[in-house]
Structure formats: C-alpha cells, structure tokens
Design a protein around this motif. Structure first.
Motif, PDB file in Angstrom:
ATOM      1  N   ARG A 495      31.100  95.755  83.030  1.00  0.00           N
ATOM      2  CA  ARG A 495      30.115  95.823  81.937  1.00  0.00           C
ATOM      3  C   ARG A 495      28.695  95.646  82.483  1.00  0.00           C
ATOM      4  O   ARG A 495      27.947  94.748  82.079  1.00  0.00           O
ATOM      5  N   ASP A 497      26.155  97.125  81.937  1.00  0.00           N
ATOM      6  CA  ASP A 497      25.075  97.331  80.981  1.00  0.00           C
ATOM      7  C   ASP A 497      24.572  96.025  80.366  1.00  0.00           C
ATOM      8  O   ASP A 497      23.478  95.977  79.795  1.00  0.00           O
ATOM      9  N   GLN A 498      25.347  94.955  80.498  1.00  0.00           N
ATOM     10  CA  GLN A 498      24.936  93.668  79.922  1.00  0.00           C
ATOM     11  C   GLN A 498      23.844  93.026  80.773  1.00  0.00           C
ATOM     12  O   GLN A 498      23.926  93.042  81.998  1.00  0.00           O
ATOM     13  N   TRP A 500      22.030  90.376  82.968  1.00  0.00           N
ATOM     14  CA  TRP A 500      22.704  89.495  83.904  1.00  0.00           C
ATOM     15  C   TRP A 500      22.939  88.090  83.364  1.00  0.00           C
ATOM     16  O   TRP A 500      24.047  87.558  83.458  1.00  0.00           O
ATOM     17  N   SER A 503      25.861  87.845  80.999  1.00  0.00           N
ATOM     18  CA  SER A 503      26.869  88.889  81.184  1.00  0.00           C
ATOM     19  C   SER A 503      28.257  88.329  81.457  1.00  0.00           C
ATOM     20  O   SER A 503      28.419  87.220  81.982  1.00  0.00           O
ATOM     21  N   ASP A 504      29.256  89.135  81.098  1.00  0.00           N
ATOM     22  CA  ASP A 504      30.633  88.763  81.420  1.00  0.00           C
ATOM     23  C   ASP A 504      30.844  88.698  82.924  1.00  0.00           C
ATOM     24  O   ASP A 504      31.564  87.810  83.423  1.00  0.00           O
ATOM     25  N   ARG A 505      30.243  89.630  83.662  1.00  0.00           N
ATOM     26  CA  ARG A 505      30.470  89.666  85.113  1.00  0.00           C
ATOM     27  C   ARG A 505      29.938  88.398  85.767  1.00  0.00           C
ATOM     28  O   ARG A 505      30.598  87.824  86.639  1.00  0.00           O
ATOM     29  N   ARG A 506      28.762  87.945  85.355  1.00  0.00           N
ATOM     30  CA  ARG A 506      28.238  86.701  85.915  1.00  0.00           C
ATOM     31  C   ARG A 506      29.119  85.528  85.528  1.00  0.00           C
ATOM     32  O   ARG A 506      29.472  84.687  86.368  1.00  0.00           O
ATOM     33  N   THR A 538      18.266  88.900  90.107  1.00  0.00           N
ATOM     34  CA  THR A 538      19.340  87.902  90.043  1.00  0.00           C
ATOM     35  C   THR A 538      19.255  86.864  91.163  1.00  0.00           C
ATOM     36  O   THR A 538      20.052  85.927  91.184  1.00  0.00           O
TER      37      THR A 538
END
Length: 624
Positions: A495, A497-498, A500, A503-506, A538
């Motif tokens: 994802r 596009d979210q 940082w 975000s889900d990835r973070r 980031t």
C-alpha cells in the motif's frame, strides 16, 4: 533485434531439429520456411557446420538469397546472422562483419563469430583497418571489463582478427589501440601493454596514453600507470575522466589522500561531475566508513539514472558491507552445531540438542528443516526475556506497543502465529530469494515484484519459508534469511500510496522489528533502512526506530547473549541520518572483528560464513 525462442535441452539437438524441418521445407519448395528454420538453427548453435552447409545449399547463387533474411527492424537475430554469412560468401566482408558485431552486441556471450570465414587469417586483408576500428569500438562499448569467462570464446575471434590486422598495419594507431583494449579486457596483460605502447609511439594521443595507463594499472605497475595518465593530460589538460582515473589509481596504490585531492580538484570546477563525484563518494566512504557518502551517491543516482559509473561505484562499495549488499550469515549456536553435524564424516541420524536459552525462532526453524530427526530442548529463559516484545521489557523508545507478531510462544517453544502463504506467494519468494542485490536502492526496486502479494502472504512466508531450489540441508539458514529479507522488502511496498507516517507498511515493519528477538527483527529493520535510502522524507523517523531497537539490544546484551547484536549494529551503520552517538556505539560493537569491510563479523570460534557472490562491475568510459 528480437531473440529466437528459447528451447529446452541440448542446443545442438535443437539445431538438428530445425535443420530437419528446413530440409523438409526445401523438398516442398518452401524456400522462406527453410530459411527461417536455418536461421533458428544458427541461433541454437552458431558454429554448427551442418547449418552453414544447408545455408549454402539454400542460397547458392539464387537471386533472392538476401531477401530470405531481411533485417528491417525489429530484426530477428537468426536472420541477422544468416544474412552475414550470405554477405561473406558474396565477398562483402565489412558489411557481414558489421552484422555479426550487431549480434554480438545483442548477445555478448554468443559464439557468432566463431566460424571459419571470421577465423580465416586472410579476413584482415579484406576489412579496411578504419572500418575494423569502428566495429571493434562499437563492440567494446557493450563488453564488460574484464570480459567474464563465459563470454571469452565468443570474443576471441574478434581479438584474433584485430591482432592479424595489427600485423598487417603495424603503424595504424587505431588498430593497435583496439587490440590493446580488447586484449586487456581478455586479461592478456603483456599483449595489451605492447599494443598500447606501439599505438602511443605511432600517434601520441590522449586515447593511446590512457590505454598504456590502463595496461600498466592492470599489471599493478602503479608509477608507470601514473606517468602514462599524466601524459594523457598533456593532450587534454583538465580532462575530468583522466583526473578521476588518476585518483582511483592512487587509491589502489595506497595513496588515498592524494587521490582525493585529484577528484576534489575536479569537483571545485564541477561539483557533480559524472566521473569525479561518484569516485569521491566511494573514496570518502573508504576513508571513514560513514554511509552518508553512499547515500549521497544513491540520491545523485536517483536524479541521474544513466550514470553507469555511479552505479558501479555504489555497487562496489555496497558489496563490501553486510546488509548494504550481502546478507550476513547467522551466528547462533544451533546453526554452528548444524554446520558441524553436516560436515562430520559420520553424520548422526538423530539425537537431542539442548540449548541453554531461547535462540531466535528462525534459527531453530532452520535447524529443524535441516535436521528433522533431531530434538531441540531449551534450558532456561534469561532476563530480559527474548520471547517478549521490546515494549514489554523496555520502557524507553518510540514504540509503545506491538500489534503484528509472526511468532507466539508456548513456554519456550516458538510457534508461527501467521498462516502459511499461498502457493503463488511461496513461488514468488522462492524465485526472488535466489538472488542478491547490488545495493539497497536496487533491492527496493527489485522488491516491486512482490508488491502484488497480500500482507498475509508476506507475513506467512517469514515463518513458513518455501524450500530452497536445491535440496541441500546446509543451505537452510542462509536461505531462510534471504527469504525473510525479501519478504520485508516486499512489505516496504505494501500500500505504497499511504502516507508514510500512518501507513500499514511502516506499522507492520516496526511491529516486526520490535517483536520477539529473531532474524525477522533484522529483516524488518532492513525493510525500514532500505525505505530510508530511497525516500528521504522517511529518514529521521527510520533513524529513530532503528537506533532505539539497537539500543534495546545493547541493553539486553548486558545480562545475556544477543545473537543478532552485531547484525543490528551493521543495520544501524547502514541507516541514513543515524544519530552520531548511536553510530559510534555500533562501531564499537563491531570494532574487535571489524565486520564492516572484508571480514564478516563473527565471535571467536565461529565458522567464517560463506560470502554471497559479489558482482562488482568495472567502469568503462569508451576510451579503454
């Protein structure tokens, strides 16, 4: 130019099959179909005598012989090669050779020129030296330096041709120069030097002096090489490429500070000169080990993606430090025992191994996959508890809770809390985990291939890794680490596009980094660090997260072993904009064995781990 379709099995057998089809087509009078099959056969095996014989039968003196092998774009590789042979039979050797060089540029490892009419010593009398120089220079632009062993049989005919031409034209500086460069890349040092000196004597020039300098450099005759480079500058004072070459030469010969002086002189005139700037970044990194120099180079490369020298410098230095390039081998006691068992002449078929304290669950998983008939038992649990998340045992730091876990514990036994990945996801990780990366930005780009996988699949593969492609029990530890590294690089794209911060990835990568102590901790930090390399916004956040996780490991190491401590120190040093005090602490952790350069970090008595294969391209700049 489009390649022929790739077949399976022996290439000579494929060529024979194509020729059988060609003969049938000829019997039916279908000349074009026969030509197509002969072209396919030449792609399968360019040296196959039967293919050349049938080509002669097909073409002979037929008026349509060239029309059978058109080379309009996009040209078929086989048609290009076949047309070259037809032209050579017609006596049009320059045009024929030009087509073979085109094929060689398209597939440098192919043996397109390893054929009688090119190997004929008389060919040198049929191709004017100026035309041969132009063709050879075109070929040199695509050949690696040095030329790898798997390409040399394909390149050797060209080297023989320019040698023969140099014998016919002993005062032709261009042919001598081409012969020098090509022989040097084939690692024929004495010949390269002789041809370069003759070229320089025949017609002194920048190009010839650089060829002399490169030949001396290959022979490690540093002072002679430096003098030749200085002669080159006399032809073109202020040539930034040559000044950069001098800097690199001085660094090779142990005079790094003198070398820096040369590139900094260039940068005063042109701060981001395409040769000097990457070299300066690499030399500064060599001097102080501060990753900011490579990060600066990566930022520059992102804005100037066509700079092959910058790419080469970043790759070269990244491959000399764990996590920037190679993944470090594990150091857990169970992995050491595993190595000893597998290397023993009389391998036990089973048994029980008692580990004094919990080790990373991934290490135990690797042991179990390699030696499934052994039983592992855990002696006791030290303090602070490695099974707990970092927020559960440390009150300080930016992370207050962990939501996503991939390991749960039943007493001292670790069990996956994530479901197994889908078969498609397992195959995707099995495919990508077989390769390393030249540097972290490239790793980030390669991991885009995993962006289509679900988060559940990426988490599942961390604790349910697919089997390595080769059934070798000894490969499981490093294989699992590779799978986990790539999985977390894939999570870094989840994802995307979210924003940082939320975000889900973070969130997932931070949870994994601060979860139970494991190899997954390292892989998750790698995902964060790599993101910081390619997304400058980031960097402050990632530096804080990575720095605190390393500090937590340092705190734990006061009272118990932390097997991943050195690896976390390496990740800390790999992090852009890391706090200087934390960086200094990481350097002290690594100082006894200095695992940041050529020697991998390891404790006394550990087996030196296998290095991943290094791919360190050499710079080519048209001249030599």
């Amino acid at each position: 130019m489009t390649p022929a379709s790739e077949g399976t099995g022996d290439r000579r057998l494929e060529a024979e099959g194509e020729l059988s089809m060609a003969r049938l087509a000829l019997d039916d009078g279908e000349r074009q179909h026969a030509a197509d099959h002969i072209a396919n056969a030449l792609v399968c095996d360019p040296t196959f005598p039967d293919a050349h014989e049938l080509l002669t039968v097909l073409t002979g003196r037929a008026d349509d012989r060239l029309d059978l092998f058109p080379v309009e774009q996009p040209a078929f590789l086989g048609a290009v090669v076949a047309r070259a042979h037809v032209l050579a039979a017609d006596g049009e050797h320059s045009e024929a050779l030009e087509l073979l060089v085109s094929a060689q540029c398209h597939q440098p490892a192919g043996r397109w020129a390893d054929i009688p009419w090119v190997l004929d010593t008389a060919l040198a009398t049929r191709v004017p030296p100026d035309e041969l120089c132009a063709l050879a220079a075109r070929l040199l632009r695509v050949l690696p330096d040095p030329i790898p062993s798997d390409m040399r049989s394909g390149v050797q005919p060209y080297l023989s041709l320019v040698r023969n031409s140099a014998g016919l034209w002993p005062q032709h500086a261009g042919i001598l120069w081409v012969a020098s460069v090509l022989s040097r890349r084939m690692e024929s040092w004495d010949e390269a030097l002789d041809m370069a000196l003759r070229s320089e004597k025949a017609a002194p020039s920048l190009q010839a002096s650089v060829a002399v300098a490169y030949a001396y450099r290959s022979m490690e005759r540093w002072a002679d090489s430096e003098r030749a480079f200085l002669r080159a500058l006399e032809h073109d004072p202020g040539n930034a490429a040559v000044e950069t070459d001098i800097a690199e030469l001085l660094a090779m010969s142990g005079r790094a500070e003198d070398g820096l002086t040369w590139v900094e002189r260039v940068l005063k005139r042109e701060p981001y000169q395409e040769n000097a700037f990457p070299t300066a970044c690499g030399m500064r990194f060599a001097r102080d080990g501060d990753v900011r120099h490579l990060v600066e180079l990566a930022d520059h490369l992102r804005e100037h993606p066509g700079n092959s020298h910058a790419e080469g410098v970043l790759t070269s230095w990244s491959q000399r430090r764990f996590w920037l390039g190679p993944v470090p081998a594990p150091s857990e006691s169970v992995v050491n025992v595993l190595s000893q068992v597998l290397e023993a002449e009389d391998k036990p078929t089973g048994g029980t191994l008692t580990v004094s304290a919990p080790e990373p669950p991934s290490a135990l998983l690797a042991f179990d996959r390699s030696l499934p008939d052994f039983t592992l038992t855990i002696g006791g649990v030290p303090d602070p508890d490695p099974r707990s998340t970092v927020p559960e045992v440390f009150s300080s730091g930016p992370v207050r809770s962990v939501g996503t876990r991939v390991w749960d514990y039943d007493g001292t036994e670790a069990r996956p809390s994530a479901a197994p990945p889908s078969p498609d996801a397992a195959r995707a990780l099995q495919d990508i985990a077989q390769q390393g990366w030249p540097h972290l930005p490239a790793a980030y780009d390669q991991a885009v291939r995993l962006s289509g996988l679900t988060l559940d699949d990426l988490l599942g593969v961390l604790v349910h890794p697919p089997a390595p492609p080769e059934e070798d029990a000894a490969t499981w530890p490093e294989w699992i680490r590779s799978v986990q590294a790539w999985a977390c690089l894939g999570i870094a794209h989840h994802r995307a596009d979210q924003p940082w911060a939320g975000s889900d990835r973070r969130g997932v990568l931070v949870d994994l980094a601060y979860g139970p102590e494991d190899w997954v901790t390292e892989a998750a930090l790698l995902g964060l660090v790599t993101t910081a390399w390619v997304v400058p916004d980031t960097r402050a956040d990632v530096a804080e997260v990575v720095g605190w996780r390393f500090i937590a490991a340092m705190e734990a190491s006061r009272t118990r072993p932390v097997t991943i401590l050195e690896s976390l120190a390496l990740l800390t040093l790999a992090t852009p904009d890391m706090n200087s005090d934390v960086r200094a602490l990481a350097e002290r952790v690594l100082a006894p064995g200095d695992g940041t350069e050529d020697e991998p970090p390891r404790s006394a008595g550990e087996i030196k781990p296998r290095w991943w294969r290094r791919v360190v391209p050499r710079r080519r700049r048209g001249g030599a």
